[in-house]
Design an enzyme around this catalytic site. Structure first.
Site, short mmCIF file in Angstrom:
data_model
loop_
_atom_site.label_atom_id
_atom_site.label_comp_id
_atom_site.label_asym_id
_atom_site.label_seq_id
_atom_site.Cartn_x
_atom_site.Cartn_y
_atom_site.Cartn_z
N GLY A 10 47.29 34.80 40.86
CA GLY A 10 46.17 35.21 40.53
C GLY A 10 46.09 35.01 39.01
O GLY A 10 46.74 35.33 38.39
N GLY A 12 42.89 35.48 37.16
CA GLY A 12 42.06 36.32 37.04
C GLY A 12 41.98 36.91 35.53
O GLY A 12 42.85 36.48 34.55
N ILE A 14 43.57 39.89 34.85
CA ILE A 14 45.14 40.24 34.44
C ILE A 14 46.02 39.10 34.44
O ILE A 14 46.97 38.94 33.55
CB ILE A 14 45.56 41.28 35.44
CG1 ILE A 14 44.81 42.56 35.54
CG2 ILE A 14 46.89 41.81 35.20
CD1 ILE A 14 45.05 43.73 36.67
N GLY A 15 45.68 38.05 35.26
CA GLY A 15 46.63 37.01 35.44
C GLY A 15 46.43 36.02 34.12
O GLY A 15 47.61 35.81 33.55
N ASN A 96 41.78 42.74 50.38
CA ASN A 96 43.11 42.51 49.58
C ASN A 96 44.46 42.24 50.67
O ASN A 96 45.22 41.64 50.35
CB ASN A 96 43.27 43.47 48.32
CG ASN A 96 42.51 43.08 47.06
OD1 ASN A 96 41.71 42.06 47.37
ND2 ASN A 96 42.43 43.93 46.32
N HIS A 176 49.39 55.75 43.11
CA HIS A 176 48.40 54.94 42.03
C HIS A 176 46.98 55.46 42.26
O HIS A 176 46.16 54.44 42.79
CB HIS A 176 48.69 53.58 41.93
CG HIS A 176 48.10 53.11 40.66
ND1 HIS A 176 47.87 53.65 39.55
CD2 HIS A 176 46.99 51.82 40.62
CE1 HIS A 176 47.29 52.74 38.59
NE2 HIS A 176 46.84 51.69 39.24
N1 APR Z 1 45.13 33.61 46.21
C1 APR Z 1 45.38 33.55 45.11
N2 APR Z 1 44.30 34.14 44.11
C2 APR Z 1 43.43 34.81 44.65
C3 APR Z 1 43.21 34.93 46.10
C4 APR Z 1 44.16 34.17 47.00
N3 APR Z 1 44.03 34.48 48.50
N4 APR Z 1 41.88 35.50 46.28
C5 APR Z 1 41.50 35.71 44.97
N5 APR Z 1 42.42 35.18 44.36
C6 APR Z 1 42.21 35.08 42.59
C7 APR Z 1 40.57 35.25 42.26
O1 APR Z 1 40.18 33.93 42.45
C8 APR Z 1 40.78 35.95 40.90
O2 APR Z 1 41.12 34.78 39.67
O3 APR Z 1 42.49 36.67 42.04
C9 APR Z 1 41.92 36.72 40.82
C10 APR Z 1 41.77 38.10 40.64
O4 APR Z 1 41.23 38.20 39.18
P1 APR Z 1 40.33 39.29 38.88
O5 APR Z 1 39.02 39.27 39.80
O6 APR Z 1 39.80 39.06 37.57
O7 APR Z 1 40.95 40.79 38.89
P2 APR Z 1 41.95 41.52 37.89
O8 APR Z 1 41.14 42.23 36.90
O9 APR Z 1 42.84 40.43 37.43
O10 APR Z 1 42.57 42.40 39.15
C11 APR Z 1 43.35 41.83 40.07
O11 APR Z 1 44.86 43.89 40.04
O12 APR Z 1 44.57 45.88 39.08
C12 APR Z 1 44.36 45.03 40.09
O13 APR Z 1 42.45 46.29 41.17
C13 APR Z 1 42.88 45.11 40.67
O14 APR Z 1 43.41 44.24 42.74
C14 APR Z 1 42.99 43.90 41.29
C15 APR Z 1 44.04 43.07 40.77
#
Ligand code: APR
Length: 315
Positions: A10, A12, A14-15, A96, A176
């Site tokens: 991931g 996004g 957080i990543g 999810n 949580h």
């Molecule tokens: N495999 C890998 N990455 C994926 C997949 C998948 N199958 N499906 C979605 N993603 C990626 C998205 O493309 C996106 O870049 O996961 C990333 C999520 O990033 P954000 O939408 O920015 O979310 P973020 O704020 O990082 O939170 C991620 O952590 O705290 C929890 O509730 C929050 O469930 C959420 C997660």
């Protein structure tokens, strides 16, 4: 000594923050994986190009191929969807679940020896699914929630008393969700019990703000949820493992009888070291706290049941 390899599943909000922190703290080489081609590669290159300024030599790469996470020592999972205003963490379950199943299968295949930290919400269900699908032992799959929730509690207490955050020690345990349990009996400010310093009514308000702190940020951001502080929390857990710190941190751990709870991931203090979750620490809780833990574990069990229904419906 070879550098450690950290896979971030991931890329996004957080990543990306995780990758930046890994580099700044020189934790090891980082591979960012995401399904959106270009995003992990772009973020990785951006962070890599700050290396000469910040003085880190670690490699930061991005990919859409699971093959590239091969042999990772640590995997941190944020893949999934984040909440928007009006949504609870539990509302993310359906979407999810599917993502977590696919991610976990690939971690098991390509990084079979990794220590896995799950951040994706709803956390207690997602970390359960990750353990089930990877088949990893309980010491190698842990959920990030308590470090963040405790940090929020500590922030608000330090602000209230106008003292350094470093003087505030606190634990927030349980699931949580909005019924997480700030453990007042273990909250101290420079060694003094919190109940001596803040009147009970005001402390209750602070605890309520802590329970809803994630939602407070979602309401402000409108397009997503918190990401700087969740990333810092997971990095603290990763560091405890990578440097064999044996640090006691509140995390979602798989319980087998501790706290009278069986077969559920739940937020409790654990010791993290080279062996992953090496020990669950059992605190002496007050009667009120014990009751709150029971309510919270009931909610986690309901969430896991709801997840099982989703999984059964999706085959
Ligand atoms: N495999 C890998 N990455 C994926 C997949 C998948 N199958 N499906 C979605 N993603 C990626 C998205 O493309 C996106 O870049 O996961 C990333 C999520 O990033 P954000 O939408 O920015 O979310 P973020 O704020 O990082 O939170 C991620 O952590 O705290 C929890 O509730 C929050 O469930 C959420 C997660």
């Amino acid at each position: 000594m070879a550098r450690k390899k950290i896979a971030l599943i991931g890329a996004g909000n957080i990543g990306g923050t995780l990758a930046h922190l890994c580099a700044l703290k020189r934790l090891g080489d980082v591979v960012m994986y995401d399904v959106i081609d270009g995003v992990p590669q772009g973020k990785a290159l951006d962070i890599f190009e700050a290396g000469p300024i910040e003085g880190y030599d670690v490699n930061i790469t991005g990919t859409t191929k699971y093959d590239d996470i091969k042999g990772a020592d640590v995997c941190i999972v944020t893949a999934g969807v984040a909440r928007k205003p009006g949504m609870s963490r539990d509302d993310l379950l359906g979407i999810n679940c599917k993502i977590m199943r696919e991610v976990s299968e690939n971690i098991a295949k390509y990084a079979p020896n990794a220590f896995v930290i799950v951040i994706t919400n709803p956390l207690d269900a997602m970390v359960t699914l990750c353990k089930r699908v990877t088949g990893f032992p309980k010491n190698r799959v842990v959920g990030q929630a308590g470090v963040l929730d405790s940090s929020r509690y500590r922030t608000f207490i330090a602000q209230e008393l106008n003292v350094s955050v470093q003087n505030v020690t606190a634990m927030v345990l349980g699931g949580h969700g909005d019924d997480m349990v700030p453990v007042r009996s273990y909250c101290q400010v420079a060694g003094q019990p919190i109940e001596r310093l803040i009147p009970a009514k005001r402390l209750e308000e602070i605890e309520q703000r802590t329970r809803q702190a994630g939602g407070e940020i979602v309401a402000l951001l409108k397009t997503g949820s918190a990401f700087y502080s969740p990333a810092s929390a997971a990095i603290q857990m990763a560091e405890a493992h990578l440097f064999d710190k044996k640090q006691v941190l509140p995390c979602a751990a798989y319980l087998e009888g501790e706290y009278g709870i069986n077969g559920v991931y739940f937020g409790v203090p654990v010791q993290i070291g080279a062996g992953g979750v090496e020990r669950v620490i059992e605190l002496d809780l007050s009667e009120k706290e014990k009751k709150e833990m029971q309510v919270s574990v009931g909610h986690v069990q309901e969430l896991v049941t709801a997840m099982d229904k989703v999984l059964a419906a999706n085959g």
